[in-house]
Design a protein around this motif. Structure first.
Motif, PDB file in Angstrom:
ATOM      1  N   ARG A  29       0.806  -1.232   0.000  1.00  0.00           N
ATOM      2  CA  ARG A  29       0.000   0.000   0.000  1.00  0.00           C
ATOM      3  C   ARG A  29       0.836   1.278   0.000  1.00  0.00           C
ATOM      4  NH1 ARG A  29      -4.176  -0.934  -2.710  1.00  0.00           N
ATOM      5  NH2 ARG A  29      -5.323  -2.706  -1.938  1.00  0.00           N
ATOM      6  N   PRO A  30       1.838   1.407   0.887  1.00  0.00           N
ATOM      7  CA  PRO A  30       2.616   2.647   0.828  1.00  0.00           C
ATOM      8  C   PRO A  30       3.387   2.801  -0.479  1.00  0.00           C
ATOM      9  CG  PRO A  30       3.461   1.203   2.564  1.00  0.00           C
ATOM     10  CD  PRO A  30       2.218   0.584   2.036  1.00  0.00           C
ATOM     11  N   TRP A  31       3.890   1.696  -1.028  1.00  0.00           N
ATOM     12  CA  TRP A  31       4.599   1.763  -2.308  1.00  0.00           C
ATOM     13  C   TRP A  31       3.647   2.173  -3.427  1.00  0.00           C
ATOM     14  CZ3 TRP A  31       3.518  -1.768  -6.345  1.00  0.00           C
ATOM     15  CH2 TRP A  31       4.272  -1.544  -7.502  1.00  0.00           C
ATOM     16  N   GLN A  32       2.491   1.532  -3.469  1.00  0.00           N
ATOM     17  CA  GLN A  32       1.503   1.822  -4.509  1.00  0.00           C
ATOM     18  C   GLN A  32       1.065   3.281  -4.455  1.00  0.00           C
ATOM     19  OE1 GLN A  32      -1.628  -1.127  -4.605  1.00  0.00           O
ATOM     20  NE2 GLN A  32      -2.960   0.201  -5.794  1.00  0.00           N
ATOM     21  N   LYS A  33       0.808   3.777  -3.263  1.00  0.00           N
ATOM     22  CA  LYS A  33       0.391   5.175  -3.108  1.00  0.00           C
ATOM     23  C   LYS A  33       1.510   6.132  -3.526  1.00  0.00           C
ATOM     24  CE  LYS A  33      -1.276   8.512   0.248  1.00  0.00           C
ATOM     25  NZ  LYS A  33      -1.537   8.810   1.634  1.00  0.00           N
ATOM     26  N   ALA A  34       2.720   5.890  -3.054  1.00  0.00           N
ATOM     27  CA  ALA A  34       3.849   6.776  -3.364  1.00  0.00           C
ATOM     28  C   ALA A  34       4.207   6.745  -4.848  1.00  0.00           C
ATOM     29  CB  ALA A  34       5.066   6.393  -2.519  1.00  0.00           C
ATOM     30  N   ALA A  35       4.011   5.588  -5.490  1.00  0.00           N
ATOM     31  CA  ALA A  35       4.308   5.461  -6.910  1.00  0.00           C
ATOM     32  C   ALA A  35       3.173   5.971  -7.792  1.00  0.00           C
ATOM     33  CB  ALA A  35       4.615   4.001  -7.255  1.00  0.00           C
ATOM     34  N   GLY A  36       2.033   6.284  -7.171  1.00  0.00           N
ATOM     35  CA  GLY A  36       0.889   6.786  -7.935  1.00  0.00           C
ATOM     36  C   GLY A  36       0.192   5.710  -8.753  1.00  0.00           C
ATOM     37  N   LEU A  37       0.194   4.482  -8.247  1.00  0.00           N
ATOM     38  CA  LEU A  37      -0.432   3.367  -8.951  1.00  0.00           C
ATOM     39  C   LEU A  37      -1.767   3.015  -8.304  1.00  0.00           C
ATOM     40  CD1 LEU A  37       2.721   1.097  -9.310  1.00  0.00           C
ATOM     41  CD2 LEU A  37       1.616   2.441 -11.113  1.00  0.00           C
ATOM     42  N   SER A  38      -2.793   2.926  -9.111  1.00  0.00           N
ATOM     43  CA  SER A  38      -4.108   2.518  -8.610  1.00  0.00           C
ATOM     44  C   SER A  38      -4.249   1.001  -8.733  1.00  0.00           C
ATOM     45  CB  SER A  38      -5.215   3.194  -9.427  1.00  0.00           C
ATOM     46  OG  SER A  38      -5.201   2.710 -10.757  1.00  0.00           O
ATOM     47  N   SER A  93      22.067   6.414  -6.625  1.00  0.00           N
ATOM     48  CA  SER A  93      21.674   6.836  -7.971  1.00  0.00           C
ATOM     49  C   SER A  93      20.176   7.063  -8.072  1.00  0.00           C
ATOM     50  CB  SER A  93      22.122   5.795  -8.998  1.00  0.00           C
ATOM     51  OG  SER A  93      23.530   5.741  -9.039  1.00  0.00           O
ATOM     52  N   LEU A  94      19.400   6.164  -7.460  1.00  0.00           N
ATOM     53  CA  LEU A  94      17.949   6.385  -7.402  1.00  0.00           C
ATOM     54  C   LEU A  94      17.646   7.708  -6.704  1.00  0.00           C
ATOM     55  CD1 LEU A  94      16.337   2.984  -6.294  1.00  0.00           C
ATOM     56  CD2 LEU A  94      16.054   4.121  -8.490  1.00  0.00           C
ATOM     57  N   GLY A  95      18.344   7.968  -5.623  1.00  0.00           N
ATOM     58  CA  GLY A  95      18.126   9.197  -4.861  1.00  0.00           C
ATOM     59  C   GLY A  95      18.349  10.447  -5.697  1.00  0.00           C
ATOM     60  N   PHE A 100      15.477  15.043  -8.492  1.00  0.00           N
ATOM     61  CA  PHE A 100      15.113  15.860  -9.649  1.00  0.00           C
ATOM     62  C   PHE A 100      13.678  15.609 -10.106  1.00  0.00           C
ATOM     63  CE2 PHE A 100      19.686  16.372  -9.853  1.00  0.00           C
ATOM     64  CZ  PHE A 100      19.797  17.715 -10.161  1.00  0.00           C
ATOM     65  N   GLU A 101      13.189  14.390  -9.895  1.00  0.00           N
ATOM     66  CA  GLU A 101      11.816  14.077 -10.276  1.00  0.00           C
ATOM     67  C   GLU A 101      10.805  14.427  -9.183  1.00  0.00           C
ATOM     68  OE1 GLU A 101      11.840   9.942 -11.438  1.00  0.00           O
ATOM     69  OE2 GLU A 101      12.729  10.409 -13.381  1.00  0.00           O
ATOM     70  N   ARG A 102      11.301  14.914  -8.048  1.00  0.00           N
ATOM     71  CA  ARG A 102      10.457  15.303  -6.912  1.00  0.00           C
ATOM     72  C   ARG A 102       9.586  14.146  -6.425  1.00  0.00           C
ATOM     73  NH1 ARG A 102      13.026  19.037  -9.935  1.00  0.00           N
ATOM     74  NH2 ARG A 102      12.793  21.159  -9.224  1.00  0.00           N
ATOM     75  N   LEU A 107       8.862   6.613  -1.204  1.00  0.00           N
ATOM     76  CA  LEU A 107       9.137   5.792  -2.383  1.00  0.00           C
ATOM     77  C   LEU A 107      10.637   5.509  -2.485  1.00  0.00           C
ATOM     78  CD1 LEU A 107       7.867   4.400  -4.840  1.00  0.00           C
ATOM     79  CD2 LEU A 107       8.300   6.507  -6.125  1.00  0.00           C
ATOM     80  N   PHE A 108      11.445   6.504  -2.224  1.00  0.00           N
ATOM     81  CA  PHE A 108      12.902   6.326  -2.214  1.00  0.00           C
ATOM     82  C   PHE A 108      13.307   5.294  -1.166  1.00  0.00           C
ATOM     83  CE2 PHE A 108      16.883   7.609  -0.080  1.00  0.00           C
ATOM     84  CZ  PHE A 108      17.774   7.276  -1.089  1.00  0.00           C
ATOM     85  N   LEU A 109      12.747   5.386   0.027  1.00  0.00           N
ATOM     86  CA  LEU A 109      13.107   4.455   1.099  1.00  0.00           C
ATOM     87  C   LEU A 109      12.674   3.027   0.777  1.00  0.00           C
ATOM     88  CD1 LEU A 109      12.265   6.684   4.195  1.00  0.00           C
ATOM     89  CD2 LEU A 109      14.533   6.152   3.248  1.00  0.00           C
ATOM     90  N   ILE A 110      11.475   2.871   0.230  1.00  0.00           N
ATOM     91  CA  ILE A 110      10.991   1.527  -0.123  1.00  0.00           C
ATOM     92  C   ILE A 110      11.834   0.941  -1.244  1.00  0.00           C
ATOM     93  CG2 ILE A 110       9.061   0.235  -1.132  1.00  0.00           C
ATOM     94  CD1 ILE A 110       7.191   2.212   0.404  1.00  0.00           C
TER      95      ILE A 110
END
Length: 130
Positions: A29-38, A93-95, A100-102, A107-110
């Protein structure tokens, strides 16, 4: 250099299984929400492409890491190198990209946590199974 393809396959499988647990049971759930996936967008995606692609990419990452580690490695050193690569190369690198992608910190932590643990497991398996 001769590669141990059974170890690479096992390392890829561990990364794939970890991802299944990480992104479903542990942080769905937290990943899905942070990634903007329904739920609808997830259901609408092709599971063969998603899961097949994830496994193939895990195999590529494991094979490349086996080359990086070389033949003279043990499980402890492999895990340490994997942890370092996952945290300091991949997650860092993800960070940079996420800044830059805000993208949200959660999401970064997961995702960074998964990458760090994924490479730690890959390194441990490759090091143990020389």
């Amino acid at each position: 250099m001769e590669l141990n393809w059974l170890a690479i396959l096992a390392a890829a499988a561990s990364a794939f299984l970890l991802g299944g647990l990480w992104y479903s049971v542990l942080f769905a759930r937290p990943w899905q929400k942070a990634a903007g996936l329904s739920d609808e967008s997830i259901r609408a995606s092709n599971p063969l492409v998603i899961f097949g692609g994830a496994f193939v990419l895990s195999l590529v990452a494991s094979a490349a890491f086996a080359v990086f580690l070389g033949p003279e490695i043990n499980a402890t050193t492999g895990a340490l190198y994997g942890f370092t690569a996952g945290l300091c190369w991949v997650t860092a690198s993800l960070g940079i990209t996420y800044l830059f992608e805000r993208k949200p910190l959660i999401l970064f932590l997961i995702n960074g946590g998964y990458q760090t643990l994924q490479y730690t497991l890959i390194g441990a398996i490759l090091g143990a199974w020389r």
